[in-house]
Design a protein around this motif. Structure first.
Motif: not given
Length: 183
Positions: A62-69, A72-83
């Motif tokens: 709860p109160d946390t998200v993980v961003l899937f980044i 422009d062609i849909g390749t995963l290049v980054a991520c992070c957790e935000l809380a």
């Protein structure tokens, strides 16, 4: 609530689901443990950084998200957790950029998006990170982006290592914080 998918400077951001964990875990491992990028901790730790269950745990907290980044062609290049840590404080963790794309500006764009997201979604006025000591190059990178050391440190969680070991017994976290603009 944030858009399920948003675009920012050619990158696409969405909130990860548990089904994304098998893609996210190798990205995090490569950014933190492989020797290909400048953010590596391979001289300090040999573990996987996080396992798939750990990624899922962050996604469903709860109160946390993980961003899937993606690019422009849909390749995963980054991520992070935000809380959301309190009424005015958000936390940024598990920040990973594909080592082959580090130094290309992706991290700067992700950080700008993260700051806006935390202000908009949670009303955060401050953003906190923890940097493993000794990582002077990483502390300098965050300092150039407005983060300042708070003087607080936190113990390193040696007992939480995923499938590996620490190569040093003197690790700890340096806490850094940034005041978020009210744009």
């Amino acid at each position: 609530m944030a858009d399920s998918t948003a675009s920012y400077s050619g990158l696409r951001f969405r909130i990860a689901t548990p089904d994304d964990a098998p893609q996210l875990q190798p990205l995090v491992k490569s950014a933190y443990r492989d020797r290909g990028g400048w953010t590596t901790e391979a001289d300090m730790l040999t573990d996987d950084r996080i396992d798939i269950d750990g990624v899922i745990g962050k996604i469903v907290t709860p109160d946390t998200v993980v961003l899937f980044i993606t690019d422009d062609i849909g390749t995963l290049v980054a991520c992070c957790e935000l809380a959301k840590r309190s009424t005015d404080l958000a936390y940024l963790g598990m920040f990973a950029v594909d080592p082959h794309r580090q130094g290309s500006g992706i991290g700067n764009h992700v950080l700008a998006y993260v700051e806006a997201y935390c202000r908009r979604t949670w009303g955060a006025k401050r953003l906190e990170i923890s940097v493993t000591w000794p990582r002077p190059e990483l502390s300098r990178w965050y300092s150039r982006r407005g983060f300042r050391e708070t003087g607080e440190t936190r113990p390193f969680p040696y007992s939480d290592l995923a499938e590996g070991e620490a190569l040093r017994d003197d690790l700890y976290f340096v806490i850094m914080e940034k005041e978020l603009s009210t744009e």
